[in-house]
Motif scaffolding. Structure first.
Motif, short mmCIF file in Angstrom:
data_model
loop_
_atom_site.label_atom_id
_atom_site.label_comp_id
_atom_site.label_asym_id
_atom_site.label_seq_id
_atom_site.Cartn_x
_atom_site.Cartn_y
_atom_site.Cartn_z
N LYS A 292 16.37 60.86 25.10
CA LYS A 292 16.45 59.61 25.87
C LYS A 292 17.79 58.91 25.64
CE LYS A 292 11.52 58.32 26.04
NZ LYS A 292 10.52 57.34 25.53
N GLU A 293 18.22 58.90 24.39
CA GLU A 293 19.48 58.26 24.03
C GLU A 293 20.66 58.88 24.78
OE1 GLU A 293 22.29 57.75 20.03
OE2 GLU A 293 20.22 58.43 19.85
N LEU A 294 20.70 60.20 24.81
CA LEU A 294 21.81 60.88 25.48
C LEU A 294 21.70 60.79 27.00
CD1 LEU A 294 22.20 64.07 23.25
CD2 LEU A 294 23.59 62.00 23.23
N ALA A 295 20.48 60.82 27.50
CA ALA A 295 20.28 60.73 28.95
C ALA A 295 20.74 59.38 29.49
CB ALA A 295 18.82 60.96 29.30
N GLY A 296 20.68 58.34 28.62
CA GLY A 296 21.05 57.01 29.07
C GLY A 296 22.41 56.55 28.61
N ASN A 297 23.18 57.43 27.96
CA ASN A 297 24.47 57.01 27.43
C ASN A 297 25.48 58.14 27.58
OD1 ASN A 297 26.68 56.26 25.74
ND2 ASN A 297 25.33 54.90 24.57
N ARG A 298 26.23 58.12 28.66
CA ARG A 298 27.21 59.17 28.95
C ARG A 298 28.35 59.20 27.94
NH1 ARG A 298 25.77 63.46 32.09
NH2 ARG A 298 23.97 62.73 33.27
#
Length: 336
Positions: A292-298
Motif C-alpha cells: 500500500k505504501e509503495l502503491a501510494g507513493n511514487r
C-alpha cells in the motif's frame, strides 16, 4: 560440470547453473574448456546437483578437484517436498555424505558456512561466492516498451502490479501471496511458477485449488521459459517474495537486474548479502502495508527502484566473472 538441474523447469538451481556455464563460455572460452556431464579426465569436476550417479563418479580416477555447489541443506527441504520417513532421514544423510566427498564447497550465502560446519565440514573447505544474473538476460525495458507490454497483456498503465516468482509450494509463502491478493482487490497480482515436482510438493492439494480457481486479481501463468521471464518482471511495479526459507534466490537478483523494487519477508540470512536493497516485512500484515505504501507513493517507489539497480551492479555477471576465474585457477593449482 555435472548437473541435472535443467531437467526440472522453474527452479533456481537450474538458473544459477545456466548463468555460470554461460559466464564461463562468454568470458573465458580460450582459458577454460567446459564439458557437461562427461567422465573424461579433468582438472576440476564441479557438481551442481547431488544425483547418485554423480556421487558414484567421485570415486573414479581423473576427477581433479571435486567442487560441490551447496544450493540446499536438509533443513531447507521443509516446506518444499513431502518426503516421508525413513526416506527423508536417508536423503538428509546422503546429502551430507555427498558434500563431504567434495574437496571444496561453494555456498551462495555466507550464513550457511556455520550450518555446514555443524555437520563436521571444515571451514577451510567452504568458499562463499554469491549468485548473479546477466544483464543480457534480465534488464529494464524503456517506458514505451513497458507500455506496449502491458497493452499486450491487457493490463492498464495505471494498474499497480505485484509479481512473485518461484515454485508453488509452502516454503515460498505462496499462501500469503494469495492472501494479499484477496486483501487488495484493486491491485493486480501475478505469480509466475508452478508445481515443478507435482503432487509431492508440500501443500499441493490446498494450493492447487487456488491455482485452478484464483481471485479475479490474481493470475497464475504457470511455469514460464526463462527466456520470457524478463517481460514478466517488466510488467511489475513491485516484486514480492514471501518465502520462509531461502539461500540466495535467483528471482530476487532477476528483479534487481530489471530495476523492480523488492519486498521480502524479513529473514536473517538476507542481512549479509542484500541488506539495504529491499523493503523487509515480517508477516502478511507487514507486506500489505508495504505494498500500500509503495502503491501510494511514487517517490518511495523510485528510490527503491534505484536501490534495485545498485544491487544489480554488485551481483552482475561482469563483477562475478573474475571471482569465479580466480577460484577455479586456485583449484587447478592445488591439483598440480
Amino acid at each position: 560440470m555435472f548437473s541435472s538441474a535443467t531437467k526440472v523447469k522453474g527452479q533456481g538451481v537450474g538458473s544459477a547453473y545456466t548463468e555460470l556455464v554461460q559466464l564461463l563460455k562468454k568470458h573465458f572460452a580460450s582459458d577454460i574448456d567446459v564439458q557437461i556431464n562427461k567422465l573424461s579426465g579433468s582438472d576440476i569436476s564441479h557438481y551442481h546437483t547431488v544425483d547418485f550417479k554423480f556421487y558414484l563418479s567421485t570415486f573414479l580416477p581423473g576427477r581433479g578437484r571435486k567442487i560441490g555447489y551447496v544450493h540446499f541443506l536438509p533443513e531447507t527441504l521443509n516446506g518444499s517436498l513431502k518426503i516421508p520417513q525413513p526416506f527423508r532421514w536417508f536423503f538428509s544423510h546422503y546429502l551430507i555424505a555427498f558434500y563431504k566427498r567434495m574437496d571444496q564447497l561453494v555456498v551462495v550465502n555466507p550464513s550457511f558456512i556455520d550450518d555446514l560446519m555443524s555437520y563436521g565440514i571444515s571451514k577451510d573447505k567452504i568458499t562463499y561466492i554469491p549468485n548473479f544474473v546477466s544483464k543480457n538476460s534480465f534488464f529494464e525495458l524503456s517506458k514505451e516498451e513497458k507500455r506496449k507490454l502491458r497493452k499486450r497483456e491487457g493490463i492498464t498503465e495505471k494498474k499497480f502490479v505485484v509479481i512473485g516468482t518461484g515454485q508453488i509450494q509452502e516454503r515460498k509463502g505462496v499462501a500469503d501471496f494469495i492472501e494479499l491478493a484477496r486483501r487488495l482487490p484493486n491491485i493486480q497480482f501475478i505469480w509466475v511458477g508452478g508445481f515443478s515436482f507435482g503432487k509431492i510438493t508440500d501443500g499441493y492439494s490446498d494450493l492447487k485449488k487456488v491455482v485452478d480457481n484464483p481471485p479475479a486479481n490474481l493470475f497464475f501463468p504457470g511455469i514460464v521459459e526463462r527466456s520470457k521471464m524478463n517481460d514478466f518482471y517488466n510488467l511489475a511495479d513491485v516484486f514480492l517474495l514471501p518465502s520462509f526459507n531461502e539461500l540466495f534466490p535467483m528471482s530476487v537478483l532477476e528483479a534487481f537486474s530489471c530495476g523492480v523494487p523488492v519486498i521480502l519477508r524479513e529473514l536473517g540470512l538476507y542481512n549479509s548479502i542484500i541488506n539495504g536493497y529491499y523493503l523487509p516485512a515480517s508477516d502478511v500484515d507487514g507486506m500489505e502495508l508495504k505494498v500500500k505504501e509503495l502503491a501510494g507513493n511514487r517517490e518511495k517507489l523510485q528510490k527503491l527502484h534505484e536501490r534495485a539497480l545498485d544491487a544489480s551492479v554488485k551481483y552482475s555477471e561482469d563483477h562475478l566473472a573474475q571471482i569465479w576465474y580466480s577460484f577455479y585457477k586456485k583449484q587447478t593449482e592445488m591439483v598440480k
